[in-house]
Enzyme design. Structure first.
Site, PDB file in Angstrom:
ATOM      1  N   HIS A   1       0.866  -1.250   0.023  1.00 57.81           N
ATOM      2  CA  HIS A   1       0.062  -0.019  -0.061  1.00 57.81           C
ATOM      3  C   HIS A   1       0.639   1.260   0.091  1.00 57.81           C
ATOM      4  O   HIS A   1       2.013   1.398   0.540  1.00 57.81           O
ATOM      5  CB  HIS A   1      -0.903   0.181   1.221  1.00 57.81           C
ATOM      6  CG  HIS A   1      -1.894  -1.163   1.150  1.00 57.81           C
ATOM      7  ND1 HIS A   1      -3.463  -0.753   1.025  1.00 57.81           N
ATOM      8  CD2 HIS A   1      -1.697  -2.428   1.281  1.00 57.81           C
ATOM      9  CE1 HIS A   1      -4.037  -1.891   1.057  1.00 57.81           C
ATOM     10  NE2 HIS A   1      -3.139  -2.851   1.051  1.00 57.81           N
TER      11      HIS A   1
ATOM     12  N   HIS B   1      -2.925  -5.669   8.275  1.00 58.67           N
ATOM     13  CA  HIS B   1      -1.945  -4.625   8.060  1.00 58.67           C
ATOM     14  C   HIS B   1      -1.512  -3.940   9.266  1.00 58.67           C
ATOM     15  O   HIS B   1      -1.779  -2.800   9.451  1.00 58.67           O
ATOM     16  CB  HIS B   1      -2.195  -3.642   6.687  1.00 58.67           C
ATOM     17  CG  HIS B   1      -2.387  -4.410   5.576  1.00 58.67           C
ATOM     18  ND1 HIS B   1      -1.012  -4.349   4.878  1.00 58.67           N
ATOM     19  CD2 HIS B   1      -3.161  -4.960   4.752  1.00 58.67           C
ATOM     20  CE1 HIS B   1      -1.244  -4.975   3.561  1.00 58.67           C
ATOM     21  NE2 HIS B   1      -2.464  -5.313   3.730  1.00 58.67           N
TER      22      HIS B   1
ATOM     23  N   ASP C   1      -1.196 -19.348  -2.295  1.00 61.07           N
ATOM     24  CA  ASP C   1      -0.427 -19.556  -3.684  1.00 61.07           C
ATOM     25  C   ASP C   1       0.862 -20.203  -3.696  1.00 61.07           C
ATOM     26  O   ASP C   1       1.629 -20.183  -4.790  1.00 61.07           O
ATOM     27  CB  ASP C   1      -0.417 -18.109  -4.223  1.00 61.07           C
ATOM     28  CG  ASP C   1       0.418 -17.067  -3.708  1.00 61.07           C
ATOM     29  OD1 ASP C   1       0.805 -17.777  -2.434  1.00 61.07           O
ATOM     30  OD2 ASP C   1       0.763 -16.018  -3.947  1.00 61.07           O
TER      31      ASP C   1
ATOM     32  N   ASP D   1      -6.766 -12.429  -2.896  1.00 63.06           N
ATOM     33  CA  ASP D   1      -5.797 -11.285  -2.860  1.00 63.06           C
ATOM     34  C   ASP D   1      -5.350 -10.811  -4.275  1.00 63.06           C
ATOM     35  O   ASP D   1      -4.281 -10.242  -4.413  1.00 63.06           O
ATOM     36  CB  ASP D   1      -4.712 -11.283  -1.733  1.00 63.06           C
ATOM     37  CG  ASP D   1      -4.418  -9.775  -1.527  1.00 63.06           C
ATOM     38  OD1 ASP D   1      -5.159  -8.921  -1.567  1.00 63.06           O
ATOM     39  OD2 ASP D   1      -3.334  -9.740  -0.821  1.00 63.06           O
TER      40      ASP D   1
ATOM     41  N   ALA E   1       3.004  -7.984  -3.603  1.00 60.54           N
ATOM     42  CA  ALA E   1       1.987  -7.024  -4.044  1.00 60.54           C
ATOM     43  C   ALA E   1       0.497  -7.889  -4.401  1.00 60.54           C
ATOM     44  O   ALA E   1       0.319  -7.937  -5.790  1.00 60.54           O
ATOM     45  CB  ALA E   1       2.619  -6.201  -4.997  1.00 60.54           C
TER      46      ALA E   1
HETATM   47 ZN    ZN Z   1      -5.612  -7.222  -0.468  1.00 57.30          ZN
END
Ligand code: ZN
Length: 374
Positions: free
Chosen positions: A133, A187, A240, A266, A301
């Site tokens: 972010h 986060h 993943d 995500d 990311a």
């Molecule tokens: Zn996310």
């Protein structure tokens, strides 16, 4: 009428299952000879509920940030082909004015049924655990801003990820929960005690548990322990192969139970497009071998994951049974979002959303609201 598949229902696996669809809903189901001639024979395949992805930013070259209807259509179609029939649109951190515009636009598309709702991932998150972010737009949750973004959605904002240690953080958890949306902890750099308080205040989701939060330490257990130990909290996992070691996922399943795990993608726009250069929330991202990282600093990311791939990973590498994997990709996220009475299981009366998986668990067909997806 479809028949012949091994069908995973909330009560277990029905061998040679049949399922009847009427007006987009499941009108009946059972095992053995179907009550009438099937329109489609699925012998040798699995039939599982349509996937519910509660955390996704993009796909097929489209991102939900600043998206128009066409881009959101592309996003939805990309994930639907991979079995996701209920999809949340996740916005990354941005200036509140811009987020308000995005929330309004996405709320209209949610009303049209294109997406299940909006997830605000930030801007009320910790700069110390910002992940991918943009640090310049991160801020404490000013109560007026929280109200403003919730109001802009008119009920379409279904989930807000925030760091409870920020000023007004616990108030924000209460405000989000009181509005009927999911308050998610993520986060975050918060100590164990603060996250425990956030859960007491109404937080019910751990946003990608382990990723973008202080790691577990025996003298300072931090957010991970607080989120793991409270059975009211649903635990998002990104399976993943890059975000988490498979042993961690297996341990979470064994200790918390599959009914508390929600597999999420995500996913960002490179999903089902390929490696290359992209932009996520204003920051340059390079995707290499399917792994998305910030060009500057190298933070992961988002992902290029799809739910079918997460499903296979859970079964093959993280010790999930088929029933566990079905729970974690449908019933649990649906229940967490408060829509378990409409989607998330092969059960009479629910939407006729289902995925046909072959013996290798690859998607061979998708049924969305009773219609086969091309
Ligand atoms: Zn996310």
């Amino acid at each position: 009428m479809i028949a012949g598949a091994s069908m995973v229902t909330p009560d277990g696996v029905l061998d040679e299952g049949w399922l009847e669809v009427q007006d987009g809903r499941i009108a009946g189901l059972g095992s053995g000879p179907p009550p009438r001639t099937p329109d489609r024979d699925l012998t040798g395949q699995w039939l599982v509920p349509g996937f519910v992805d509660m955390h996704s930013h993009g796909g097929g070259g489209a991102t939900v940030m600043g998206a128009d209807a066409g881009q959101v259509q592309t996003f939805g179609a990309t994930h639907r082909r991979r079995g996701t029939t209920t999809l949340m649109a996740s916005l990354v951190s941005g200036p509140v004015d811009q987020l308000e515009r995005d929330v309004r636009a996405l709320a209209e598309l949610a009303a049209d049924g294109l997406i299940a709702g909006v997830h605000l991932e930030g801007p009320w998150i910790s700069a110390a655990r910002k992940g991918a972010h943009d640090e310049n737009v991160l801020t404490a949750p000013d109560p007026a801003d929280v109200r403003r973004l919730l109001d802009a959605g008119g009920g379409a904002v279904r989930m807000v990820t925030l760091a409870p240690e920020l000023e007004h953080g616990l108030d924000a958890v209460r405000t989000v929960a009181a509005a009927g949306a999911v308050a998610a902890v993520g986060h975050t750099d918060a100590p164990y005690e603060v996250v425990t308080e956030a859960v007491q205040a109404g937080a019910t989701v751990a946003t990608h548990l382990f990723n973008a939060m202080t790691p577990l330490h025996h003298r300072s257990p931090g957010p991970i322990m607080a989120l793991l130990e409270d059975e009211r909290v649903t635990l998002e996992l990104i399976l993943d192969g890059a975000h988490l070691h498979p042993a961690i996922a297996a341990h979470v399943r064994a200790s918390a139970g599959a009914e508390r795990v929600a597999l999420v993608t995500d996913a960002m726009e490179a999903t089902d497009v390929g490696d290359g250069e992209y932009v996520l929330g204003g920051l340059a991202v390079r995707v290499q071998d399917g792994v998305a990282r910030l060009v500057e600093g190298g933070s992961i990311a988002g992902s290029t994951l799809t739910m079918d791939s997460a499903f296979r990973f859970a079964v093959r590498h993280a010790g999930f049974s088929m029933v566990d994997a079905v729970r974690a990709t449908s019933a649990t996220p649906a229940r967490t979002l408060g829509i378990g009475d409409r989607v998330g299981a092969l059960k009479e009366g629910l939407a006729a959303d289902a995925v046909v998986l072959d013996a290798d668990l690859q998607v061979s067909a998708v049924l969305a609201r009773g219609e086969w997806v091309a």
